[in-house]
Design a protein around this motif. Structure first.
Motif, PDB file in Angstrom:
ATOM      1  N   HIS A 164      54.483   5.892  31.005  1.00 13.80           N
ATOM      2  CA  HIS A 164      53.844   6.252  32.398  1.00 13.80           C
ATOM      3  C   HIS A 164      54.759   6.067  33.340  1.00 13.80           C
ATOM      4  CE1 HIS A 164      51.127   5.985  35.854  1.00 13.80           C
ATOM      5  NE2 HIS A 164      50.732   7.150  35.491  1.00 13.80           N
ATOM      6  N   GLN A 218      56.273   9.751  35.162  1.00 14.59           N
ATOM      7  CA  GLN A 218      55.565  10.119  36.469  1.00 14.59           C
ATOM      8  C   GLN A 218      56.620  10.470  37.231  1.00 14.59           C
ATOM      9  OE1 GLN A 218      52.972   7.315  38.443  1.00 14.59           O
ATOM     10  NE2 GLN A 218      54.481   5.600  38.029  1.00 14.59           N
ATOM     11  N   SER A 252      51.865  12.688  31.308  1.00 12.07           N
ATOM     12  CA  SER A 252      51.756  11.264  32.051  1.00 12.07           C
ATOM     13  C   SER A 252      50.392  10.994  32.264  1.00 12.07           C
ATOM     14  CB  SER A 252      52.470  11.401  33.606  1.00 12.07           C
ATOM     15  OG  SER A 252      52.133  12.527  34.221  1.00 12.07           O
ATOM     16  N   ALA A 312      48.058   7.768  31.779  1.00  7.63           N
ATOM     17  CA  ALA A 312      47.539   7.044  32.773  1.00  7.63           C
ATOM     18  C   ALA A 312      46.031   6.508  32.634  1.00  7.63           C
ATOM     19  CB  ALA A 312      47.425   7.786  34.204  1.00  7.63           C
TER      20      ALA A 312
END
Length: 215
Positions: free
Chosen positions: A50, A54, A78, A82
């Motif tokens: 993640h 991101q 991503s 999350a």
């Protein structure tokens, strides 16, 4: 140069495999996705992906031609990571904080300054979607996790994953396989992306590697 040699030299995907093979082996040895996976370690791996993605996804999108950005937007992963982190709600420890810092430093040193470099970097992440699916049945058996609760990232696009990989292979050859300068840039970026991921995940087995950030 023989005809066979010329074919090998101009076919982008085999070249990408050759130039990243040892690095692929290194990250597989680091993550050990096929080994038994304690829940906390799984959470750290999710955190690493993640934190990396991101930061990486906006940079790849910017490097791609505008006509390919909707294609890329439909493939970002991503949000899956999350979602898993929110579902698991695991406490962060020092390794999580260390990976956040490692991802930031690793992405800072990753050059994605051309469409060919973006394609080379995408090769690494697109390929990981195939390999990651081996983990989902093990997480279901060990921890009762499902794509709806905890394994969305590694499940990815499910049955569509193979077709999406074949689509990427064709696009990569079209976009970055026709010119030697582009092929070289793609290989350099793919290798650099593997190195950035290895740097990001270096703390994955080091609980307490850094103090957690205060909220």
């Amino acid at each position: 140069m023989t005809t066979t040699d010329a074919t090998i030299d101009t076919d982008l995907l085999p070249r990408l495999r050759r130039c990243t093979g040892p690095l692929h082996d290194d990250i597989e040895a680091l993550l050990r996705l096929e080994a038994p996976m304690p829940l906390m370690r799984y959470g750290r791996i999710l955190r690493g992906f993640h934190e990396f993605l991101q930061l990486w996804e906006p940079r790849v999108r910017q490097a791609l031609p505008e006509r390919l950005r909707p294609w890329f937007d439909a493939r970002v992963r991503s949000p899956f990571a999350a979602r898993d982190l929110a579902a698991l709600d695991l406490p962060e420890d020092g390794a999580d904080a260390a990976m956040r810092a490692s991802a930031l430093a690793a992405l800072h040193g990753l050059r994605l300054d051309s469409p060919a470099a973006a394609i080379g970097s995408l090769y690494v992440i697109e390929g990981s979607a195939l390999g990651g699916q081996v983990l989902t049945p093990k997480l279901l058996a060990a921890h009762g996790l499902t794509p709806e609760h905890g394994t969305a990232y590694f499940h990815g696009f499910g049955a569509r994953t193979g077709a999406m990989w074949r689509e990427f292979r064709q696009l990569a050859q079209t976009e970055a396989g026709a010119d030697e300068t582009d092929r070289s840039a793609a290989c350099d970026a793919a290798a650099a992306t593997f190195r950035a991921l290895i740097a990001t995940f270096a703390p994955v087995d080091a609980a307490g590697a850094a103090p957690p950030r205060s909220s």
